[in-house]
Design a protein around this motif. Structure first.
Motif, PDB file in Angstrom:
ATOM      1  N   CYS A 341       0.827  -1.211   0.000  1.00 42.39           N
ATOM      2  CA  CYS A 341       0.000   0.000   0.000  1.00 42.39           C
ATOM      3  C   CYS A 341       0.858   1.255   0.000  1.00 42.39           C
ATOM      4  N   SER A 342       1.964   1.226   0.728  1.00 44.89           N
ATOM      5  CA  SER A 342       2.862   2.385   0.760  1.00 44.89           C
ATOM      6  C   SER A 342       3.429   2.654  -0.621  1.00 44.89           C
ATOM      7  N   TRP A 343       3.775   1.582  -1.368  1.00 43.86           N
ATOM      8  CA  TRP A 343       4.294   1.780  -2.724  1.00 43.86           C
ATOM      9  C   TRP A 343       3.207   2.335  -3.650  1.00 43.86           C
ATOM     10  N   TRP A 344       1.968   1.906  -3.444  1.00 46.93           N
ATOM     11  CA  TRP A 344       0.863   2.466  -4.229  1.00 46.93           C
ATOM     12  C   TRP A 344       0.772   3.974  -4.013  1.00 46.93           C
ATOM     13  N   TRP A 345       0.793   4.372  -2.751  1.00 46.01           N
ATOM     14  CA  TRP A 345       0.648   5.787  -2.413  1.00 46.01           C
ATOM     15  C   TRP A 345       1.817   6.590  -2.971  1.00 46.01           C
ATOM     16  N   PHE A 346       3.028   6.054  -2.820  1.00 52.14           N
ATOM     17  CA  PHE A 346       4.205   6.738  -3.366  1.00 52.14           C
ATOM     18  C   PHE A 346       4.071   6.901  -4.869  1.00 52.14           C
ATOM     19  N   THR A 347       3.672   5.822  -5.547  1.00 56.27           N
ATOM     20  CA  THR A 347       3.549   5.848  -7.005  1.00 56.27           C
ATOM     21  C   THR A 347       2.492   6.846  -7.456  1.00 56.27           C
ATOM     22  N   ALA A 348       1.324   6.808  -6.808  1.00 55.72           N
ATOM     23  CA  ALA A 348       0.235   7.704  -7.194  1.00 55.72           C
ATOM     24  C   ALA A 348       0.660   9.172  -7.078  1.00 55.72           C
ATOM     25  N   ALA A 349       1.309   9.519  -5.963  1.00 56.24           N
ATOM     26  CA  ALA A 349       1.729  10.907  -5.759  1.00 56.24           C
ATOM     27  C   ALA A 349       2.891  11.286  -6.675  1.00 56.24           C
ATOM     28  N   PHE A 350       3.874  10.412  -6.766  1.00 59.54           N
ATOM     29  CA  PHE A 350       5.073  10.677  -7.576  1.00 59.54           C
ATOM     30  C   PHE A 350       4.721  10.858  -9.050  1.00 59.54           C
ATOM     31  N   VAL A 351       3.912   9.947  -9.584  1.00 56.01           N
ATOM     32  CA  VAL A 351       3.577   9.995 -11.007  1.00 56.01           C
ATOM     33  C   VAL A 351       2.588  11.122 -11.298  1.00 56.01           C
ATOM     34  N   TYR A 352       1.590  11.294 -10.434  1.00 54.05           N
ATOM     35  CA  TYR A 352       0.582  12.344 -10.650  1.00 54.05           C
ATOM     36  C   TYR A 352       1.236  13.721 -10.734  1.00 54.05           C
ATOM     37  N   TYR A 353       2.026  14.062  -9.719  1.00 51.15           N
ATOM     38  CA  TYR A 353       2.654  15.378  -9.713  1.00 51.15           C
ATOM     39  C   TYR A 353       3.810  15.459 -10.706  1.00 51.15           C
ATOM     40  N   GLY A 354       4.484  14.337 -10.932  1.00 51.67           N
ATOM     41  CA  GLY A 354       5.551  14.325 -11.915  1.00 51.67           C
ATOM     42  C   GLY A 354       5.046  14.624 -13.317  1.00 51.67           C
ATOM     43  N   LEU A 355       3.928  14.008 -13.690  1.00 52.65           N
ATOM     44  CA  LEU A 355       3.344  14.267 -15.007  1.00 52.65           C
ATOM     45  C   LEU A 355       2.856  15.710 -15.116  1.00 52.65           C
ATOM     46  N   MET A 356       2.280  16.211 -14.052  1.00 51.49           N
ATOM     47  CA  MET A 356       1.797  17.592 -14.076  1.00 51.49           C
ATOM     48  C   MET A 356       2.959  18.565 -14.286  1.00 51.49           C
ATOM     49  N   ILE A 357       4.055  18.356 -13.551  1.00 53.19           N
ATOM     50  CA  ILE A 357       5.204  19.251 -13.642  1.00 53.19           C
ATOM     51  C   ILE A 357       5.865  19.161 -15.016  1.00 53.19           C
ATOM     52  N   ASN A 358       5.968  17.954 -15.556  1.00 57.21           N
ATOM     53  CA  ASN A 358       6.628  17.766 -16.850  1.00 57.21           C
ATOM     54  C   ASN A 358       5.731  18.101 -18.039  1.00 57.21           C
ATOM     55  N   SER A 359       4.450  18.391 -17.796  1.00 53.14           N
ATOM     56  CA  SER A 359       3.531  18.685 -18.899  1.00 53.14           C
ATOM     57  C   SER A 359       3.946  19.935 -19.669  1.00 53.14           C
ATOM     58  N   VAL A 360       4.587  20.895 -18.980  1.00 49.87           N
ATOM     59  CA  VAL A 360       4.973  22.131 -19.660  1.00 49.87           C
ATOM     60  C   VAL A 360       6.162  21.917 -20.596  1.00 49.87           C
ATOM     61  N   SER A 361       6.767  20.726 -20.547  1.00 53.44           N
ATOM     62  CA  SER A 361       7.882  20.413 -21.447  1.00 53.44           C
ATOM     63  C   SER A 361       7.433  19.636 -22.678  1.00 53.44           C
ATOM     64  N   LEU A 362       6.143  19.330 -22.777  1.00 53.26           N
ATOM     65  CA  LEU A 362       5.624  18.615 -23.935  1.00 53.26           C
ATOM     66  C   LEU A 362       5.705  19.494 -25.180  1.00 53.26           C
ATOM     67  N   PRO A 363       5.743  18.881 -26.362  1.00 56.28           N
ATOM     68  CA  PRO A 363       5.742  19.688 -27.591  1.00 56.28           C
ATOM     69  C   PRO A 363       4.436  20.455 -27.729  1.00 56.28           C
TER      70      PRO A 363
END
Length: 522
Positions: A341-363
């Motif tokens: 469960c801890s890995w689920w929570w880490f993954t959900a937060a890490f990927v969710y915010y990671g994708l949001m932050i990296n979205s401004v680098s998309l073409p």
């Protein structure tokens, strides 16, 4: 139940009090809307560093050439394309024939000052630029337990008002000086702002669930998640039209003083009032609920309030088991489940915010990409609400992590000239992880026993914050390979998907009260 007139209904003592004060009446809808507004404003506070700390376009200043244009002169473009190095010439001449070698820059020319990179002179210091997001999320890491403590001790309304009014702290970032000193001032204010503000998410979620009923927690989570997306969309619209960071800060923080009126219009959670023995105030809230929802209460309703208070305060006494770390370690099944469960929570937060932050680098247009990335959170939340109660918790989480992982890994294999395909895969990945974010709380709370639920879910939440701290640093990986960040997100999601197979389905199963009951679930 007997009718006083066509609109007013008298509540008999035989009816369950919790059934009367929860649901989706006019009172519950109004109070939920009031709880959602701070979430929208907090979302703007929580993600504005994506634009305020944007890299921007800059190049080394070449004194010999004397150009103030951010683009290199055409005659020099073949000498260096690195933003951190400049050509050195013989005889102070800007002629390619006099080119000697490349040297490190000590001065840069910026295309604009929309982000603070120009004013703090952070060119070629990517770690400082991305550190702002990490510092912000360190504040979030501390804010969650801090505001949880305030919420439990002094009430949900008090915690919400403190967090909402603390949005004013963010406005002080507009007053920082330029240069290295300004950067230190900015980072300090960023941490304090995150520390005081971001507890709004959990506090508002708890208040909404206690207003509409704990059996509707999936809807409550979706409401909060969609409100975050709305806040991000409003932020994107503001920055798109007012790109200079000091000016758009003033706009997004100006609503903060309005929340002072919550003293008069936001009501305290009736369940919290009953739990803490504030029966007189609970009766006042009950009368307001009756007025809003058009029902009358009998003079004997105080007996029901006393009964409800007794049930709540003695609710935890029904389980004689007292949770300890030793007890957790003694149960390998539960220990494994908590790790999963801890890995689920880490993954959900890490990927969710990671994708949001990296979205401004998309073409393409960074504002449009950020808006699309924020918007897909809403259908992701809706999908979770629909599937959790139909196909089950495990299949919903498995499908979300799997789709997200495949999309994030697949982005790296799409040619750079296929821009639409890259953005589409990115958005499907964000939608999928949004559904996981909504699902993981519900599923985790059903996999652990009542005697340890608060502690174990709290541990998982703290692990998730580690993911949010690391997410702002992922753009640095794109220096090695443009798709390195999404590859990391994909591998993390696929790992979480595989771990989902190690847990039992909990749909329509009774919540376990003890560690033995939780371990017996298969």
């Amino acid at each position: 139940m007997e009718t006083r007139d066509r609109d007013i209904v008298k509540v008999s003592i035989e009816e369950k009090l919790t059934e009367i004060v929860s649901g989706f009446g006019r009172y519950q809808i109004w109070q939920s809307v009031l709880a959602i507004l701070p979430v929208i404003c907090t979302a703007m506070s929580n993600t504005n560093f994506v634009f305020a700390a944007a890299s921007g376009n800059y190049r080394c200043a070449v004194p010999e050439c004397g150009s103030s244009n951010v683009s290199f002169l055409s005659t020099l473009s073949n000498l260096t394309n690195d933003r951190c190095y400049r050509p050195l010439f013989h005889h102070d001449s800007c002629s390619p024939e006099n080119f000697d070698k490349e040297i490190s820059c000590n001065k840069w020319i910026y295309e604009d000052k929309n982000s603070f990179v120009a004013e703090f002179d952070l060119a070629c210091q990517e770690w400082k630029r991305t550190l702002v997001g990490t510092i912000h999320n360190l504040g979030v890491l501390v804010a969650m337990p801090l505001m949880g403590f305030v919420s439990d001790c002094w009430g949900r309304r008090t915690a919400i008002m403190i967090s909402s009014l603390s949005l004013c702290v963010g406005a002080f970032k507009t007053l920082v000086t330029t240069g290295p000193a300004g950067y230190l001032q900015y980072v300090l204010i960023e941490f304090i702002e995150a520390l005081l503000v971001t507890g709004t998410y959990t506090t508002c979620f708890v208040l909404i669930v206690e207003i509409i009923g704990s059996d509707k927690r999936i809807i409550g989570a979706a409401a909060v998640g969609s409100s975050v997306a709305i806040g991000e969309l409003i932020l994107d619209f503001i920055v798109w039209n007012v790109p200079y960071w000091r000016k758009f800060f003033l706009i997004i923080y100006c609503p903060a003083p309005i929340f002072i009126i919550y003293v008069y219009i936001l009501e305290e959670s009736m369940r919290w009032l009953l739990t803490t023995g504030r029966k007189d105030k609970a009766l006042v809230v009950l009368q307001k609920i009756a007025t809003w929802n058009k029902f009358a209460i009998t003079c004997n309703v105080i007996d029901e309030v006393n009964k409800e208070t007794l049930e709540i305060t003695q609710g935890t006494a029904s389980t004689t088991e007292k949770f300890t770390i030793k007890l957790l370690v003694s149960s390998p099944i539960l220990l494994k489940r908590v790790i999963v469960c801890s890995w689920w929570w880490f993954t959900a937060a890490f990927v969710y915010y990671g994708l949001m932050i990296n979205s401004v680098s998309l073409p393409g247009n960074k504002y449009a990409n950020f808006a699309l990335t924020s918007f897909v959170t809403i259908p992701g939340d809706i999908i979770a609400v629909i599937t959790l109660d139909r196909i089950g918790r495990r299949k919903t989480l498995l499908g979300g992590f799997l789709f997200c992982g495949v999309c994030c890994v697949g982005i790296g294999f799409i040619p750079t000239d296929h821009k639409i395909a890259s953005v589409a895969m990115f958005l499907v990945g964000k939608l999928s992880i949004s559904a996981c974010f909504n699902s993981v709380y519900v599923y985790t709370s059903e996999l652990v026993p009542t005697s340890a639920r608060g502690s174990l879910v709290g541990i998982c939440s703290m692990v998730a914050r580690v993911g949010t701290v690391l997410a702002p640093l992922t753009p640095l990986l794109s220096d090695f390979w443009r798709s390195f960040p999404t590859l990391i997100f994909g591998v993390t999601s696929l790992t979480a998907a595989m771990l989902t197979l190690a847990t039992p389905e909990t749909l329509r199963r009774r919540l376990p009260n003890t560690i033995a009951e939780a371990a017996a679930m298969s």
